[in-house]
Design a protein around this motif. Structure first.
Motif, PDB file in Angstrom:
ATOM      1  N   SER A 154       0.762  -1.168  -0.271  1.00 31.78           N
ATOM      2  CA  SER A 154       0.600   0.074   0.018  1.00 31.78           C
ATOM      3  C   SER A 154       0.766   1.320  -0.005  1.00 31.78           C
ATOM      4  O   SER A 154       0.302   2.622  -0.417  1.00 31.78           O
ATOM      5  CB  SER A 154      -0.636   0.178   1.069  1.00 31.78           C
ATOM      6  OG  SER A 154      -0.834   0.293   2.590  1.00 31.78           O
ATOM      7  N   ASP A 155       1.779   1.416   0.264  1.00 35.56           N
ATOM      8  CA  ASP A 155       2.601   2.789   0.522  1.00 35.56           C
ATOM      9  C   ASP A 155       4.366   2.625  -0.092  1.00 35.56           C
ATOM     10  O   ASP A 155       5.245   3.012  -0.044  1.00 35.56           O
ATOM     11  CB  ASP A 155       2.637   2.952   2.402  1.00 35.56           C
ATOM     12  CG  ASP A 155       3.995   1.056   2.717  1.00 35.56           C
ATOM     13  OD1 ASP A 155       4.361   0.109   2.108  1.00 35.56           O
ATOM     14  OD2 ASP A 155       4.890   1.816   3.828  1.00 35.56           O
ATOM     15  N   ALA A 156       4.152   1.589  -1.384  1.00 31.92           N
ATOM     16  CA  ALA A 156       5.301   1.311  -2.099  1.00 31.92           C
ATOM     17  C   ALA A 156       5.076   2.792  -2.750  1.00 31.92           C
ATOM     18  O   ALA A 156       4.482   3.184  -3.469  1.00 31.92           O
ATOM     19  CB  ALA A 156       4.744   0.065  -3.285  1.00 31.92           C
ATOM     20  N   HIS A 157       6.668   2.828  -3.375  1.00 32.65           N
ATOM     21  CA  HIS A 157       7.317   4.364  -3.599  1.00 32.65           C
ATOM     22  C   HIS A 157       7.926   4.070  -4.576  1.00 32.65           C
ATOM     23  O   HIS A 157       8.934   3.174  -4.205  1.00 32.65           O
ATOM     24  CB  HIS A 157       7.883   6.061  -2.227  1.00 32.65           C
ATOM     25  CG  HIS A 157       8.411   6.362  -3.631  1.00 32.65           C
ATOM     26  ND1 HIS A 157       7.340   7.525  -3.996  1.00 32.65           N
ATOM     27  CD2 HIS A 157       9.672   7.352  -3.466  1.00 32.65           C
ATOM     28  CE1 HIS A 157       8.352   8.353  -5.100  1.00 32.65           C
ATOM     29  NE2 HIS A 157       9.296   7.795  -4.419  1.00 32.65           N
ATOM     30  N   VAL A 158       7.384   4.396  -5.760  1.00 33.30           N
ATOM     31  CA  VAL A 158       8.815   3.308  -6.977  1.00 33.30           C
ATOM     32  C   VAL A 158       8.998   4.736  -7.985  1.00 33.30           C
ATOM     33  O   VAL A 158       9.180   5.777  -7.591  1.00 33.30           O
ATOM     34  CB  VAL A 158       7.413   3.231  -8.575  1.00 33.30           C
ATOM     35  CG1 VAL A 158       8.356   2.270  -9.473  1.00 33.30           C
ATOM     36  CG2 VAL A 158       7.127   2.127  -7.762  1.00 33.30           C
ATOM     37  N   LYS A 159      10.365   4.643  -8.089  1.00 31.31           N
ATOM     38  CA  LYS A 159      11.651   5.683  -8.993  1.00 31.31           C
ATOM     39  C   LYS A 159      12.321   5.213 -10.124  1.00 31.31           C
ATOM     40  O   LYS A 159      11.987   3.853  -9.857  1.00 31.31           O
ATOM     41  CB  LYS A 159      12.649   5.762  -8.018  1.00 31.31           C
ATOM     42  CG  LYS A 159      13.670   6.346  -8.291  1.00 31.31           C
ATOM     43  CD  LYS A 159      14.602   6.913  -8.207  1.00 31.31           C
ATOM     44  CE  LYS A 159      16.244   7.530  -8.333  1.00 31.31           C
ATOM     45  NZ  LYS A 159      17.210   8.304  -7.437  1.00 31.31           N
ATOM     46  N   VAL A 160      11.400   5.852 -11.344  1.00 26.11           N
ATOM     47  CA  VAL A 160      11.834   5.505 -12.640  1.00 26.11           C
ATOM     48  C   VAL A 160      12.795   6.501 -13.063  1.00 26.11           C
ATOM     49  O   VAL A 160      12.437   7.280 -13.435  1.00 26.11           O
ATOM     50  CB  VAL A 160      10.775   4.763 -13.486  1.00 26.11           C
ATOM     51  CG1 VAL A 160      10.914   4.543 -14.960  1.00 26.11           C
ATOM     52  CG2 VAL A 160       9.296   4.074 -12.409  1.00 26.11           C
ATOM     53  N   ARG A 161      13.421   6.248 -14.152  1.00 25.18           N
ATOM     54  CA  ARG A 161      14.474   6.810 -14.754  1.00 25.18           C
ATOM     55  C   ARG A 161      14.922   6.063 -15.857  1.00 25.18           C
ATOM     56  O   ARG A 161      15.387   4.651 -15.890  1.00 25.18           O
ATOM     57  CB  ARG A 161      15.258   7.572 -14.123  1.00 25.18           C
ATOM     58  CG  ARG A 161      16.562   7.241 -13.081  1.00 25.18           C
ATOM     59  CD  ARG A 161      17.631   8.502 -13.096  1.00 25.18           C
ATOM     60  NE  ARG A 161      18.462   7.618 -11.867  1.00 25.18           N
ATOM     61  CZ  ARG A 161      19.568   7.276 -11.849  1.00 25.18           C
ATOM     62  NH1 ARG A 161      19.602   7.601 -12.887  1.00 25.18           N
ATOM     63  NH2 ARG A 161      20.474   7.018 -11.425  1.00 25.18           N
TER      64      ARG A 161
END
Length: 279
Positions: A154-161
Motif C-alpha cells: 500500500s505504501d510503495a514508492h517507485v522511482k523510474v528513470r
C-alpha cells in the motif's frame, strides 16, 4: 658627348625598370596579403550563435512552438529503465529490488536494477510479470507501476528513470561519439557543449537531427545561429537522437583547421619575386 647621352639613357632605363620591379613586388606582396586575409575568413553570420534573423523581410520562423517540456520523452523498445521500489518495510522492498540482497551492504549496483523494454513495449518486473509501457512517459510508467503494486504494497514508492540516456553526435565537433546526457532531455546547445563545441568549419545553419519516433525515424534540421530556435520543440535533444554537423564547402576544397596558407603564400611570394626580377 654621345657616350654621356647613352649612359644617361641607360641610367634612366634601369631606374624605370627598377621602379617597375618595385611596383610588381609591391603588388605581389599585397596580393599575398589579401589572399591570406580572405582565405582565412569565414563570414561572421555563419559562426555566431543566436542571431536575430527576423531582420530578413522574407524570414518566417521554421520552428514549432513548444507547448510543454516536462516528461515529453515517450519510452521506446530497447530503452533501459532504472526502477527502484521503496516501502516502509525494508524486507518487503527486497522482494522487488532483488539485487539489494546480493550487494553485501556495499554500494548498490545500478545495472542490477535495470529493466529492458522489449519489442512489445513490456518489461518483466519481479513478482508482477509483464508490464505494458506502451506510449508511456517516465512519469506515467512510474504511476502505472505504483498502481500495479498497490494491492500488494500500500505504501510503495517507485522511482523510474532512464538508464540509457545518451545521444550520438558526429561530424564537425571536437569530440564526436556517444555521449551521456545526464537527464532525459537537454537543449541542442547543451549537446554541442558536451561534444566540445562545433569546429571552425562546421555548418551551424543546417544541423541534422535524426530521432527515433514510433516505428520509424523523424529527420529535421536546426539553425543554431537563429535565436528563434529557443523555446521551440526543436530546441531539445532526446535520448537516442543522432546529431550530425556537416562541414562547410570550404573544407571540401582542402581548407581545414590544420591547413596552412603559409606554404602557398611562400611559394607564391618566391614565384612573384623571381618573375618581377627577371622581367
Amino acid at each position: 658627348m654621345y657616350n654621356f647621352f647613352a649612359n644617361n639613357v641607360m641610367l634612366k632605363y634601369h631606374f624605370h625598370k627598377r621602379k617597375a620591379v618595385g611596383k610588381r613586388l609591391f603588388f605581389g606582396l599585397f596580393t599575398i596579403l589579401v589572399i591570406n586575409v580572405m582565405s582565412g575568413c569565414i563570414p561572421q553570420k555563419e559562426t555566431v550563435y543566436l542571431q536575430d534573423h527576423a531582420k530578413d523581410k522574407k524570414y518566417n520562423n521554421p520552428y514549432n512552438d513548444l507547448t510543454s517540456i516536462t516528461e515529453r520523452y515517450i519510452l521506446k523498445p530497447n530503452d533501459l529503465l532504472y526502477i527502484q521500489v521503496t516501502t516502509s518495510n525494508p524486507k518487503l522492498s527486497e522482494f522487488f529490488n532483488v539485487s539489494r540482497s546480493t550487494s553485501g551492504g556495499s554500494q548498490l549496483n545500478q545495472s542490477l536494477y535495470t529493466y529492458l523494454i522489449d519489442d512489445s513495449m513490456c518489461i518483466d518486473f519481479p513478482f508482477v510479470g509483464k508490464v505494458d509501457l506502451s506510449n508511456c512517459t517516465l512519469e506515467q510508467a512510474r504511476e502505472k507501476l505504483e498502481k500495479i503494486l498497490q494491492p500488494m504494497v500500500s505504501d510503495a514508492h517507485v522511482k523510474v528513470r532512464l538508464a540509457n540516456d545518451t545521444f550520438v553526435i558526429l561530424g564537425e565537433v571536437a569530440s564526436p561519439g556517444r555521449i551521456d546526457m545526464g537527464k532525459e532531455q537537454i537543449t541542442i546547445f547543451e549537446a554541442i557543449a558536451l561534444a566540445g563545441d562545433i569546429k571552425t568549419f562546421g555548418k551551424r545553419k543546417e544541423i541534422k537531427i535524426i530521432r527515433p519516433e514510433g516505428d520509424g525515424y523523424k529527420t529535421f534540421y536546426v539553425d543554431i545561429t537563429d535565436k528563434n530556435i529557443v523555446g521551440s520543440d526543436e530546441y531539445y535533444i532526446y535520448p537516442n537522437d543522432l546529431i550530425y554537423v556537416r562541414p562547410m564547402k570550404a573544407k571540401s576544397f582542402g581548407i581545414g583547421e590544420t591547413f596552412s596558407f603559409g606554404l602557398i603564400s611562400s611559394v607564391l611570394a618566391i614565384y612573384l619575386t623571381i618573375r618581377a626580377i627577371t622581367q
